[in-house]
Scaffold this motif. Structure first.
Motif: not given
Length: 83
Positions: A44-58
């Motif tokens: 879950q932590k890894s998934y949240r970090q991936a979502l955060t990175a994707d949001t930041l990149l977007s």
């Protein structure tokens, strides 16, 4: 025939041994569940970090795109003003 009083102590010892065995099984189960839960929490932590990175990149891409559009709009305004 055995006197019932003579049977109490051996029965209590047997019950104690069974109780200890069941406690150990429960501890082993709890340890296994903790290990699995830790794996789920890590995922879950890894998934949240991936979502955060994707949001930041977007946001970065969108911001850059908006800046480029704004620059083009400014150039169009300049060209329209020179006519």
């Amino acid at each position: 025939m055995t006197d019932p009083a003579d049977m109490i102590v051996p029965l209590l010892r047997e019950m104690r041994a069974e109780n200890l065995e069941q406690h150990e099984q429960t501890r082993a189960l709890v340890r296994a569940l903790d290990k699995r839960l830790g794996g789920v929490e890590d995922a879950q932590k890894s998934y949240r970090q991936a979502l955060t990175a994707d949001t930041l990149l977007s946001k970065l891409v969108t911001g850059e795109f908006e800046e480029r559009i704004e620059a083009l709009e400014n150039k169009v305004r300049e060209l329209e003003g020179h006519k």
